[in-house]
Design an enzyme around this catalytic site. Structure first.
Site, PDB file in Angstrom:
ATOM      1  N   SER A  87      29.000  48.483  45.612  1.00  0.00           N
ATOM      2  CA  SER A  87      29.763  49.429  46.418  1.00  0.00           C
ATOM      3  C   SER A  87      28.906  50.360  47.276  1.00  0.00           C
ATOM      4  CB  SER A  87      30.723  50.232  45.524  1.00  0.00           C
ATOM      5  OG  SER A  87      31.637  49.360  44.879  1.00  0.00           O
ATOM      6  N   GLY A 131      32.110  45.641  44.094  1.00  0.00           N
ATOM      7  CA  GLY A 131      33.423  45.456  44.717  1.00  0.00           C
ATOM      8  C   GLY A 131      34.503  46.368  44.173  1.00  0.00           C
ATOM      9  N   GLU A 145      22.313  45.349  40.030  1.00  0.00           N
ATOM     10  CA  GLU A 145      23.719  45.522  40.380  1.00  0.00           C
ATOM     11  C   GLU A 145      24.548  45.701  39.117  1.00  0.00           C
ATOM     12  OE1 GLU A 145      24.646  43.582  44.453  1.00  0.00           O
ATOM     13  OE2 GLU A 145      24.639  42.005  42.964  1.00  0.00           O
ATOM     14  N   ASN A 205      25.245  40.305  51.481  1.00  0.00           N
ATOM     15  CA  ASN A 205      25.800  39.198  50.706  1.00  0.00           C
ATOM     16  C   ASN A 205      27.259  39.020  51.125  1.00  0.00           C
ATOM     17  OD1 ASN A 205      26.690  37.398  48.813  1.00  0.00           O
ATOM     18  ND2 ASN A 205      26.493  38.782  47.042  1.00  0.00           N
ATOM     19  N   LYS A 228      29.182  36.688  50.390  1.00  0.00           N
ATOM     20  CA  LYS A 228      29.970  35.966  49.372  1.00  0.00           C
ATOM     21  C   LYS A 228      30.796  34.870  50.065  1.00  0.00           C
ATOM     22  CE  LYS A 228      29.813  40.091  46.619  1.00  0.00           C
ATOM     23  NZ  LYS A 228      30.337  40.853  45.504  1.00  0.00           N
ATOM     24  N   HIS A 236      23.261  36.061  40.873  1.00  0.00           N
ATOM     25  CA  HIS A 236      24.266  37.110  41.110  1.00  0.00           C
ATOM     26  C   HIS A 236      25.250  37.123  39.929  1.00  0.00           C
ATOM     27  CE1 HIS A 236      27.679  39.229  42.830  1.00  0.00           C
ATOM     28  NE2 HIS A 236      26.817  39.755  43.688  1.00  0.00           N
ATOM     29  N   GLU A 295      28.311  37.173  39.797  1.00  0.00           N
ATOM     30  CA  GLU A 295      29.439  36.242  39.947  1.00  0.00           C
ATOM     31  C   GLU A 295      29.020  34.814  39.582  1.00  0.00           C
ATOM     32  OE1 GLU A 295      30.335  37.516  43.934  1.00  0.00           O
ATOM     33  OE2 GLU A 295      30.924  39.454  43.112  1.00  0.00           O
TER      34      GLU A 295
HETATM   35  P1  PGA Z   1      29.815  45.147  46.917  1.00  0.00           P
HETATM   36  O1  PGA Z   1      29.041  43.825  46.402  1.00  0.00           O
HETATM   37  O2  PGA Z   1      28.869  45.850  47.864  1.00  0.00           O
HETATM   38  O3  PGA Z   1      31.020  44.637  47.581  1.00  0.00           O
HETATM   39  O4  PGA Z   1      30.075  45.970  45.692  1.00  0.00           O
HETATM   40  C1  PGA Z   1      27.665  43.840  46.130  1.00  0.00           C
HETATM   41  C2  PGA Z   1      27.234  42.498  45.617  1.00  0.00           C
HETATM   42  O5  PGA Z   1      27.967  41.882  44.832  1.00  0.00           O
HETATM   43  O6  PGA Z   1      26.140  42.028  45.938  1.00  0.00           O
END
Ligand code: PGA
Length: 256
Positions: free
Chosen positions: A216, A177, A171, A10, A12, A99, A101
């Site tokens: 992460s 993140g 998640e 992803n 983003k 997601h 976000e």
């Molecule tokens: P990250 O993001 O690996 O940077 O924690 C995962 C995601 O949001 O899909």
């Protein structure tokens, strides 16, 4: 029982045309284990370039392209949105839906997310349905209630039988993140809960749905996470922007 593993990148709102080239060149030589799919989900302006480059470089057929979002509407006056048909036309196979976000920044509700999953399935796209609890919800022991409330509207709308074509990404919001990964035990316990929750509706479907962990994941923790009984790969954010690290993560995945 053969359950495939999936590692999805992803990106983003990151990356550029140079990353498209670097990633495709990097993945050309990758050796995947049995029954593993890799999905690259760039920002929508790069989908086309990625499809063209992957074809030109004859990437392994186990590597597909995915989008990060799709509209629940077929077409029409929805400025800024992307339809399932547009994704189909570009040979996109997967789409990330719901997601955290999208849920928090764009106020997508579980009902709207259910409509999106339905639209994707009708179009023959594989939804990667994201669910997860916040830090406060985990601290107050509401994780299972939250996950159930995120899953149930989708089950109600599409029917549990259709989950055979759905991928779920768990998640925890607090792990995205932040560098704070869930421990492999905590992740496994939650994945087991998700599989059991689906099994209440249909046991054989539940046994086959790939459940990805996200939050992460990196080259150092992927192996331990992917070794857990109910973890079938990962949804990778930050670490998917670095071809070498992403390759290590893809190589650690194995079908169960
Ligand atoms: P990250 O993001 O690996 O940077 O924690 C995962 C995601 O949001 O899909």
């Amino acid at each position: 029982m053969a359950r495939r593993a999936i590692v999805a990148a992803n990106w983003k709102m990151n990356g550029d045309l140079a990353l498209v080239d670097t990633m495709v060149s990097g993945l050309k030589s990758i050796k995947l284990q049995e029954n593993v799919n890799v999905v690259i989900c760039p920002s929508s302006p790069y989908l086309s370039a990625l499809v063209v480059k992957a074809k030109a470089e004859k990437l392994n057929a186990a590597i597909s392209i995915g989008a990060q979002n799709v509209s629940e509407h077929k077409n029409g006056a929805f400025t800024g949105e992307i339809s399932t048909q547009m994704l189909q036309e570009l040979s996109v196979k997967f789409v990330i839906i719901g997601h955290s976000e999208r849920r928090s920044c764009y106020k997508e509700t579980s009902t709207q997310i259910a409509h999106k999953v339905n639209a994707a399935l009708i179009a023959g796209l594989t939804p990667i349905l994201c669910i997860g609890e916040s830090e406060a919800e985990r601290a107050t022991e509401q994780t299972e209630t939250v996950l159930a409330a995120q899953l149930q509207p989708v089950i109600d709308e599409v029917g549990i039988e259709k989950f055979i074509d759905v991928v779920i990404a768990y998640e925890p919001v607090w792990a995205i993140g932040t560098g704070k990964t869930a421990s492999s035990e905590m992740a496994q316990d939650t994945h087991q809960f998700i599989r059991q929750f689906l099994a209440q509706a249909n046991e054989s479907v539940a046994a086959k749905v790939p459940l990805l962990y996200g939050g992460s994941v990196n080259a150092s923790n992927c192996e331990e996470l992917f070794a857990q009984a109910d973890i079938d790969g990962g949804l990778i954010g930050g670490a998917s922007l670095q071809a070498e690290q992403f390759k290590i993560i893809c190589s650690a995945a194995k079908g169960k």
